[in-house]
Design an enzyme around this catalytic site. Structure first.
Site, mmCIF file in Angstrom:
data_model
loop_
_atom_site.group_PDB
_atom_site.id
_atom_site.type_symbol
_atom_site.label_atom_id
_atom_site.label_comp_id
_atom_site.label_asym_id
_atom_site.label_seq_id
_atom_site.Cartn_x
_atom_site.Cartn_y
_atom_site.Cartn_z
ATOM 1 N N ARG A 50 6.647 6.282 41.726
ATOM 2 C CA ARG A 50 6.977 5.006 42.354
ATOM 3 C C ARG A 50 5.705 4.367 42.866
ATOM 4 O O ARG A 50 5.223 4.704 43.943
ATOM 5 C CB ARG A 50 7.909 5.225 43.541
ATOM 6 C CG ARG A 50 9.239 5.802 43.148
ATOM 7 C CD ARG A 50 10.045 6.083 44.405
ATOM 8 N NE ARG A 50 11.103 7.032 44.103
ATOM 9 C CZ ARG A 50 11.688 7.801 45.015
ATOM 10 N NH1 ARG A 50 11.303 7.734 46.287
ATOM 11 N NH2 ARG A 50 12.634 8.631 44.664
ATOM 12 N N ASP A 52 3.403 1.594 44.619
ATOM 13 C CA ASP A 52 3.613 0.645 45.720
ATOM 14 C C ASP A 52 3.363 -0.800 45.282
ATOM 15 O O ASP A 52 2.817 -1.050 44.210
ATOM 16 C CB ASP A 52 2.657 0.969 46.877
ATOM 17 C CG ASP A 52 3.127 2.181 47.671
ATOM 18 O OD1 ASP A 52 4.336 2.486 47.648
ATOM 19 O OD2 ASP A 52 2.270 2.822 48.318
ATOM 20 N N TYR A 110 -4.543 8.966 37.844
ATOM 21 C CA TYR A 110 -4.742 7.647 38.452
ATOM 22 C C TYR A 110 -6.222 7.265 38.375
ATOM 23 O O TYR A 110 -7.096 8.140 38.353
ATOM 24 C CB TYR A 110 -4.357 7.678 39.940
ATOM 25 C CG TYR A 110 -2.878 7.633 40.222
ATOM 26 C CD1 TYR A 110 -2.224 6.417 40.420
ATOM 27 C CD2 TYR A 110 -2.126 8.799 40.321
ATOM 28 C CE1 TYR A 110 -0.856 6.375 40.698
ATOM 29 C CE2 TYR A 110 -0.760 8.764 40.592
ATOM 30 C CZ TYR A 110 -0.129 7.553 40.781
ATOM 31 O OH TYR A 110 1.209 7.499 41.054
ATOM 32 N N ARG A 195 -4.767 6.176 47.679
ATOM 33 C CA ARG A 195 -5.359 5.100 48.488
ATOM 34 C C ARG A 195 -5.947 5.631 49.792
ATOM 35 O O ARG A 195 -6.979 5.140 50.261
ATOM 36 C CB ARG A 195 -4.326 4.014 48.748
ATOM 37 C CG ARG A 195 -4.008 3.229 47.454
ATOM 38 C CD ARG A 195 -2.795 2.336 47.605
ATOM 39 N NE ARG A 195 -2.959 1.408 48.691
ATOM 40 C CZ ARG A 195 -1.963 0.721 49.251
ATOM 41 N NH1 ARG A 195 -0.725 0.891 48.809
ATOM 42 N NH2 ARG A 195 -2.191 -0.110 50.235
#
Lengths: 243, 243
Positions: A50, A52, A110, A195
């Protein structure tokens, strides 16, 4: 019933995230609408991760079940014709019914992009830090990230998980012109983890914190010890790995 | 009076081009406003090349004259603080008063980016062709472009020029993932030249025209013989060369 696996690319800028939301545009809802319209049936898609609001994907994976007789190529073309321009299905494949985009995933990759200098082009896809960063100090941090660790210090509060251990098989900074790119591969990611890691490493790269601080933060298992979350624009879900 | 040379980056998406226009947002006007506000004087800037609406630049060059006592670093910081987020000054340098961003330029380098597959991310900076192209046929065309030629077939009507000869020192396609990148360096460029060349080469790459057609088009000296102009989003003015 057949199970369809789709590899999806999206520009997260104008989305409130992957997941369906009552008040907000979600990638999931766009795909469910397009696929449902093509197949003429009610469709529910499940994503591998999921992302953001504002986070992009070049290789998100999702799946759904359907009774459609259409072949893979026709599905791909048809869905893309019905999707808005900021979402694209890159690949469609029929998979065994045991396949689950989230639970079958073995690892995810990522990338996070930083622009050290000021930037006008690409600012949708970069964190424009605007300062030269000490990349070797940041490499020191990424070495500390690799391996099997508890990442609670880099996790937004999250009721759903019962532990915070992740196995990181790659964590590395690379220089590309004035950009810095962080690539991380792990078996699982906690909410906000990439992040928070990047935000903290950039504080090290600017000299606000030392490598030793970074090790201490990791050990603290407390989100308030880590730095600010890096902005969503720089983050891409690149790839999901299956057996 | 001092002459200031600036290297400028901009995202052309929301501009009607480099040049000042009565009804439209121009990069030139934004820079004149920001520099004028910083220096507290009326400023006129001249650019090395007039990019069209929607065309980007990572290395446009412009200059202005000023009486400001500020140093280069302060100018750079000050102007960037006053510019909108889609324009950035990458470098500021005092140059001899003979310097002219346009007339002193010896060569310019452009890049054009194509996405062969469908694309959601980066579609501001790509021509999303959506089909696999025959890159070796396109390489054949780019070989024909190199050298000293008359490019009238690839020039929008233009009253200002008295000849159409350009010396092309580099013209090459490169593959980068599913993207194709065309790089071209020449002493001068005619209005719409890169986009007309790329548009025509893509027609060759899709099999609508042959290499031989391409040579014939070059010889015809007639814009109507060439293909459609490629969309502006894929084009970047990368660099301007001086002695």
């Amino acid at each position: 019933m057949r199970t369809v696996k789709m590899i999806v690319e999206y520009d997260g800028t104008d989305f409130s995230g992957w997941q369906f939301q009552k008040n907000g545009r979600s990638v999931q809802a766009e795909i469910e609408r397009a696929v449902g319209q093509l197949f003429q049936e009610e469709i529910r898609v499940t994503g591998a991760g999921r992302t953001d609001a504002g986070v992009h994907a070049s290789g998100q994976v999702c799946h759904c079940t359907t009774t459609t007789p259409m072949d893979e190529k026709s599905i791909s073309r048809g869905v893309n014709a019905l999707l808005p321009e900021d979402v694209v299905v890159r690949d469609v494949e029929f998979v065994p019914k045991e396949f689950h985009s989230r639970f079958s995933a073995k690892a995810r990759r990522y990338r996070y992009y930083i622009s050290q200098g000021p930037a006008a082009v690409m600012r949708r896809y970069r964190w424009v830090v605007g300062y030269a960063l000490d990349i070797s100090a940041m490499q020191g941090c990424s070495a500390a990230i690799r391996g099997d660790h508890d990442f609670q210090s880099f996790c937004k509060e999250q009721a759903e998980v019962n532990h915070y251990r992740c196995t990181v098989t790659k964590a590395e900074w690379e220089k590309s012109g004035q950009d810095l790119v962080f690539e991380i591969v792990a078996n699982r990611f906690l909410h906000g983890m990439v992040r928070a890691l990047v935000g903290t490493m950039v504080e090290v790269g600017r000299g606000y914190r030392s490598d030793a601080d970074f090790a201490r933060i990791c050990a603290a298992k407390d989100r308030s010890e880590a730095g600010m979350a890096a902005p969503p624009a720089g983050l891409f879900l690149e790839q999901v790995f299956y057996e």
